[in-house]
Design a protein around this motif. Structure first.
Motif, PDB file in Angstrom:
ATOM      1  N   LEU A  16      45.286  54.058  35.453  1.00  0.00           N
ATOM      2  CA  LEU A  16      43.819  54.226  34.566  1.00  0.00           C
ATOM      3  C   LEU A  16      43.851  55.533  33.942  1.00  0.00           C
ATOM      4  O   LEU A  16      43.459  55.849  32.773  1.00  0.00           O
ATOM      5  CB  LEU A  16      42.588  54.339  35.423  1.00  0.00           C
ATOM      6  CG  LEU A  16      42.405  52.721  35.827  1.00  0.00           C
ATOM      7  CD1 LEU A  16      41.153  52.941  36.873  1.00  0.00           C
ATOM      8  CD2 LEU A  16      42.263  51.934  34.842  1.00  0.00           C
ATOM      9  N   GLU A  40      36.603  51.094  30.652  1.00  0.00           N
ATOM     10  CA  GLU A  40      35.721  50.123  31.487  1.00  0.00           C
ATOM     11  C   GLU A  40      36.004  48.743  30.946  1.00  0.00           C
ATOM     12  O   GLU A  40      35.787  47.788  31.912  1.00  0.00           O
ATOM     13  CB  GLU A  40      34.296  50.450  31.535  1.00  0.00           C
ATOM     14  CG  GLU A  40      33.951  51.671  32.143  1.00  0.00           C
ATOM     15  CD  GLU A  40      32.287  52.159  31.858  1.00  0.00           C
ATOM     16  OE1 GLU A  40      31.660  51.485  31.343  1.00  0.00           O
ATOM     17  OE2 GLU A  40      32.190  53.455  32.161  1.00  0.00           O
ATOM     18  N   ASN A  43      38.426  46.178  33.057  1.00  0.00           N
ATOM     19  CA  ASN A  43      38.067  45.638  34.418  1.00  0.00           C
ATOM     20  C   ASN A  43      37.165  44.318  34.292  1.00  0.00           C
ATOM     21  O   ASN A  43      37.033  43.586  35.192  1.00  0.00           O
ATOM     22  CB  ASN A  43      37.032  46.780  35.035  1.00  0.00           C
ATOM     23  CG  ASN A  43      36.771  46.390  36.635  1.00  0.00           C
ATOM     24  OD1 ASN A  43      37.626  45.793  36.947  1.00  0.00           O
ATOM     25  ND2 ASN A  43      36.034  46.631  37.017  1.00  0.00           N
ATOM     26  N   GLU A  44      36.983  43.741  32.987  1.00  0.00           N
ATOM     27  CA  GLU A  44      36.100  42.402  32.820  1.00  0.00           C
ATOM     28  C   GLU A  44      37.195  41.362  32.758  1.00  0.00           C
ATOM     29  O   GLU A  44      38.475  41.469  32.778  1.00  0.00           O
ATOM     30  CB  GLU A  44      35.590  42.402  31.709  1.00  0.00           C
ATOM     31  CG  GLU A  44      34.306  43.559  31.353  1.00  0.00           C
ATOM     32  CD  GLU A  44      33.899  43.613  30.018  1.00  0.00           C
ATOM     33  OE1 GLU A  44      33.714  42.574  29.379  1.00  0.00           O
ATOM     34  OE2 GLU A  44      33.202  44.634  29.843  1.00  0.00           O
ATOM     35  N   GLU A  45      36.962  40.339  32.971  1.00  0.00           N
ATOM     36  CA  GLU A  45      37.906  39.173  33.020  1.00  0.00           C
ATOM     37  C   GLU A  45      38.230  38.876  31.613  1.00  0.00           C
ATOM     38  O   GLU A  45      37.823  39.222  30.562  1.00  0.00           O
ATOM     39  CB  GLU A  45      36.991  37.807  33.446  1.00  0.00           C
ATOM     40  CG  GLU A  45      36.856  37.840  34.786  1.00  0.00           C
ATOM     41  CD  GLU A  45      35.978  36.510  35.525  1.00  0.00           C
ATOM     42  OE1 GLU A  45      36.470  35.438  34.757  1.00  0.00           O
ATOM     43  OE2 GLU A  45      35.819  36.487  36.534  1.00  0.00           O
ATOM     44  N   ARG A  54      42.374  38.677  36.052  1.00  0.00           N
ATOM     45  CA  ARG A  54      41.996  39.870  35.831  1.00  0.00           C
ATOM     46  C   ARG A  54      43.137  40.856  35.741  1.00  0.00           C
ATOM     47  O   ARG A  54      44.117  40.627  36.261  1.00  0.00           O
ATOM     48  CB  ARG A  54      41.154  40.247  37.153  1.00  0.00           C
ATOM     49  CG  ARG A  54      39.907  39.391  37.435  1.00  0.00           C
ATOM     50  CD  ARG A  54      39.129  40.012  38.670  1.00  0.00           C
ATOM     51  NE  ARG A  54      38.789  41.370  38.690  1.00  0.00           N
ATOM     52  CZ  ARG A  54      37.663  41.818  38.099  1.00  0.00           C
ATOM     53  NH1 ARG A  54      36.865  40.901  37.539  1.00  0.00           N
ATOM     54  NH2 ARG A  54      37.560  43.001  38.227  1.00  0.00           N
ATOM     55  N   LEU A  56      42.531  44.214  35.901  1.00  0.00           N
ATOM     56  CA  LEU A  56      42.369  45.469  36.889  1.00  0.00           C
ATOM     57  C   LEU A  56      41.197  45.026  38.015  1.00  0.00           C
ATOM     58  O   LEU A  56      40.663  44.368  37.644  1.00  0.00           O
ATOM     59  CB  LEU A  56      41.905  46.711  36.149  1.00  0.00           C
ATOM     60  CG  LEU A  56      41.317  47.747  36.689  1.00  0.00           C
ATOM     61  CD1 LEU A  56      42.602  48.704  36.879  1.00  0.00           C
ATOM     62  CD2 LEU A  56      40.377  48.376  35.739  1.00  0.00           C
ATOM     63  N   PRO A  57      41.669  45.614  39.150  1.00  0.00           N
ATOM     64  CA  PRO A  57      42.558  46.430  39.417  1.00  0.00           C
ATOM     65  C   PRO A  57      43.731  45.947  40.076  1.00  0.00           C
ATOM     66  O   PRO A  57      43.529  44.856  40.571  1.00  0.00           O
ATOM     67  CB  PRO A  57      41.612  47.071  40.675  1.00  0.00           C
ATOM     68  CG  PRO A  57      40.766  46.198  41.195  1.00  0.00           C
ATOM     69  CD  PRO A  57      40.724  45.077  40.109  1.00  0.00           C
ATOM     70  N   VAL A  65      45.882  52.632  41.419  1.00  0.00           N
ATOM     71  CA  VAL A  65      45.276  51.480  40.427  1.00  0.00           C
ATOM     72  C   VAL A  65      45.959  51.535  38.953  1.00  0.00           C
ATOM     73  O   VAL A  65      45.916  52.514  38.385  1.00  0.00           O
ATOM     74  CB  VAL A  65      43.871  51.741  40.267  1.00  0.00           C
ATOM     75  CG1 VAL A  65      43.187  50.691  39.473  1.00  0.00           C
ATOM     76  CG2 VAL A  65      42.955  51.696  41.625  1.00  0.00           C
ATOM     77  N   VAL A  67      47.239  49.276  35.422  1.00  0.00           N
ATOM     78  CA  VAL A  67      46.587  48.050  34.407  1.00  0.00           C
ATOM     79  C   VAL A  67      47.868  47.372  33.923  1.00  0.00           C
ATOM     80  O   VAL A  67      48.863  48.246  33.498  1.00  0.00           O
ATOM     81  CB  VAL A  67      45.725  48.969  33.432  1.00  0.00           C
ATOM     82  CG1 VAL A  67      45.311  47.904  32.307  1.00  0.00           C
ATOM     83  CG2 VAL A  67      44.589  49.546  33.909  1.00  0.00           C
TER      84      VAL A  67
END
Length: 153
Positions: A16, A40, A43-45, A54, A56-57, A65, A67
């Motif tokens: 990240l 941010e 992190n959404e679908e 997904r 993340l994570p 973590v 991406v």
């Protein structure tokens, strides 16, 4: 950033922190809030292929973590882009609108200043406050050749 931190190998993932650095490098004039909104959004679908996956994570060893950055740019079979590109596009449209509003505001200020200056010059010209000096013919200017002097004659 991927190969730089992995001895020249591409892992197709970024932490990240690395992702934020890359986003900031590519969008240097964006503020912290807009960069944070883009980060941010990962992190959404995200639509990829036939299903949703997904990004993340993804936890790796050591609790780091990461991406899968390639997925940030993928579209689904209906050509729908994911949340990251949506955030980029939405911010572009918002920043473009903000820019155009600011340009319009500055043009209004310039127009107002121009009108005020024109009015000031018009008033000065019509009230005698703006007189051009008349040049005296050569040789007749006070103190010049052929003209009166302050010396007693």
């Amino acid at each position: 950033a991927d190969s730089d931190s992995n001895s020249g190998k591409f892992t197709e993932t970024l932490s990240l922190v690395q992702l934020e650095e890359v986003v900031h490098a590519h969008f240097p004039v964006k503020g912290k809030m807009r960069i944070a909104a883009m980060i941010e959004s990962v992190n959404e679908e995200h639509p990829t292929g036939n299903g949703r996956q997904r990004i993340l994570p993804v936890k790796t060893w050591g609790g780091k973590v990461t991406v899968k950055y390639e997925l940030l740019y993928k579209e689904d079979i209906n050509f729908d882009q994911g949340p990251f590109l949506e955030a980029v596009r939405d911010q572009y449209l918002q920043e473009r609108t903000e820019f155009l509003i600011e340009v319009e505001r500055q043009l209004q200020v310039l127009h107002r200043v121009k009108e005020e200056e024109e009015n000031r010059l018009f008033v000065a010209a019509n009230t005698g406050g703006w007189k051009q000096r008349e040049k005296a013919p050569k040789g007749n200017a006070p103190g010049g050749p052929g003209g009166p002097t302050n010396a007693a004659t």
